[in-house]
Design a protein around this motif. Sequence first.
Motif, PDB file in Angstrom:
ATOM      1  N   LEU A 115      -9.706   3.249   4.100  1.00  0.00           N
ATOM      2  CA  LEU A 115     -10.685   2.842   3.099  1.00  0.00           C
ATOM      3  C   LEU A 115     -10.589   3.724   1.854  1.00  0.00           C
ATOM      4  O   LEU A 115     -10.607   3.230   0.719  1.00  0.00           O
ATOM      5  CB  LEU A 115     -12.091   2.923   3.702  1.00  0.00           C
ATOM      6  N   LEU A 116     -10.474   5.032   2.071  1.00  0.00           N
ATOM      7  CA  LEU A 116     -10.361   5.949   0.939  1.00  0.00           C
ATOM      8  C   LEU A 116      -9.074   5.706   0.168  1.00  0.00           C
ATOM      9  O   LEU A 116      -9.062   5.709  -1.069  1.00  0.00           O
ATOM     10  CB  LEU A 116     -10.413   7.393   1.437  1.00  0.00           C
ATOM     11  N   GLU A 117      -7.982   5.479   0.882  1.00  0.00           N
ATOM     12  CA  GLU A 117      -6.698   5.242   0.217  1.00  0.00           C
ATOM     13  C   GLU A 117      -6.766   4.014  -0.687  1.00  0.00           C
ATOM     14  O   GLU A 117      -6.294   4.027  -1.826  1.00  0.00           O
ATOM     15  CB  GLU A 117      -5.599   5.072   1.262  1.00  0.00           C
ATOM     16  N   ASP A 118      -7.375   2.957  -0.191  1.00  0.00           N
ATOM     17  CA  ASP A 118      -7.501   1.746  -1.008  1.00  0.00           C
ATOM     18  C   ASP A 118      -8.391   1.990  -2.228  1.00  0.00           C
ATOM     19  O   ASP A 118      -8.094   1.520  -3.325  1.00  0.00           O
ATOM     20  CB  ASP A 118      -8.075   0.605  -0.158  1.00  0.00           C
ATOM     21  N   TRP A 176      -9.348   3.845  -8.326  1.00  0.00           N
ATOM     22  CA  TRP A 176      -9.754   4.952  -9.194  1.00  0.00           C
ATOM     23  C   TRP A 176      -8.607   5.409 -10.089  1.00  0.00           C
ATOM     24  O   TRP A 176      -8.827   5.877 -11.212  1.00  0.00           O
ATOM     25  CB  TRP A 176     -10.231   6.140  -8.347  1.00  0.00           C
ATOM     26  N   THR A 177      -7.381   5.310  -9.596  1.00  0.00           N
ATOM     27  CA  THR A 177      -6.235   5.832 -10.348  1.00  0.00           C
ATOM     28  C   THR A 177      -5.453   4.750 -11.068  1.00  0.00           C
ATOM     29  O   THR A 177      -4.445   5.034 -11.701  1.00  0.00           O
ATOM     30  CB  THR A 177      -5.278   6.578  -9.403  1.00  0.00           C
ATOM     31  N   MET A 178      -5.879   3.522 -10.987  1.00  0.00           N
ATOM     32  CA  MET A 178      -5.158   2.432 -11.621  1.00  0.00           C
ATOM     33  C   MET A 178      -5.070   2.657 -13.131  1.00  0.00           C
ATOM     34  O   MET A 178      -6.072   2.904 -13.801  1.00  0.00           O
ATOM     35  CB  MET A 178      -5.864   1.101 -11.339  1.00  0.00           C
ATOM     36  N   ARG A 191       0.831  -1.204   0.000  1.00  0.00           N
ATOM     37  CA  ARG A 191       0.000   0.000   0.000  1.00  0.00           C
ATOM     38  C   ARG A 191       0.864   1.251   0.000  1.00  0.00           C
ATOM     39  O   ARG A 191       0.501   2.270  -0.594  1.00  0.00           O
ATOM     40  CB  ARG A 191      -0.957  -0.015   1.196  1.00  0.00           C
ATOM     41  N   ALA A 192       2.022   1.208   0.659  1.00  0.00           N
ATOM     42  CA  ALA A 192       2.948   2.342   0.612  1.00  0.00           C
ATOM     43  C   ALA A 192       3.466   2.549  -0.800  1.00  0.00           C
ATOM     44  O   ALA A 192       3.611   3.677  -1.278  1.00  0.00           O
ATOM     45  CB  ALA A 192       4.116   2.116   1.574  1.00  0.00           C
TER      46      ALA A 192
END
Length: 349
Positions: free
Chosen positions: A143-146, A151-153, A10-11
């Motif tokens: 949750l938003l970060e995931d 969305w940005t993939m 995730r980082a």
Amino acid sequence: MVKSHGKKQRAKNRSRRTGAAYASAAAGATHKHEPLPDMYALQAIPYLPDLFVNADLAARLVAACQVACQPCQRTLTKKVLGHEPTLLALTAAIYGTMPAGPVASATTQAWAPLARAAQEDMGEAAEALEAFGALSVEARADLLEDALDHWTMGGPASEEEIADRLADLLSAPPRQRPADPMDAFRKAGVQVFTLDDLDLGDVDTYHLAPNYGVLLMKTDTPDDRPMPMLVLYPETEDAGIEDLERRTDWEHWGLHGMPDRDPNWQVRAQIADRSLRGLVHVGADGGDDIELWRAAETVSLPEQWWDLLDRVRHVLIAGPVKKPEDPGALQAAGDAGELLAVVARVVFV
């Protein structure tokens, strides 16, 4: 080991999304973002409660993440975390149609199945909404970060791609619009009047909405030509960046380059006394539908500024600044990603 691997992955995702170095991303210290994706379909996700979803705010955050705009992402993420309907819509739009990945946070792993169940069966929506409401600020941030990783993939998405991502969520019958809140009073026997009922004719609504003041400035275009500029500052308590984001489609501006021109935004100037009269947006019917500033009194402009206005016929509008008396207020707003701007045309009256 799995938990540690998830944190590391995730980082890395955050580093890719924000443009920050991996070490900074891992530490959580993690800039143009156009075109904005069309996120208005978020307002029609069937199982969400009838609350205001700020689609413009959602679009700006997604676009900022897609182009790794660190200042705007940081600022807009805070705003989304503080606006529950928008946060809920952004996350539900992802996890209503796909599972959480193996490196997603524990919060996302637990909430994603509930969102999927709510999408498949409206009767399950209450459990998802209740679970979401119980999340801490830190859990909501995870949750938003995931969700933003999804969305940005693949980088900036076209309007068609964004529409495809939302299509499944809009397959259910549209929600009924919320009842008129005045209906409860009417049912209780309370007589309710609207402005239309009172037949007052043309009502001046300017002071019913947030108002701004303006500062006269000058700037230079990228090709070193002088240009008049107006900087907005709040004159009422409800005026500010959130109001401008809601009422305008101005772009976030970092004091570099020039924002887009929009001929529907007009600065009105009175020839007789060489004064400015107001800043308005003209709607499709030709009438003024937004009025951000109106001159309270007639003040003749400095000769050089008026001559520049007459020659260029356009004005750079930027704002809001919180402390107009502070010479560094404009720079501070730009550095914080809290500056919106547009180039308006001048209409002489």
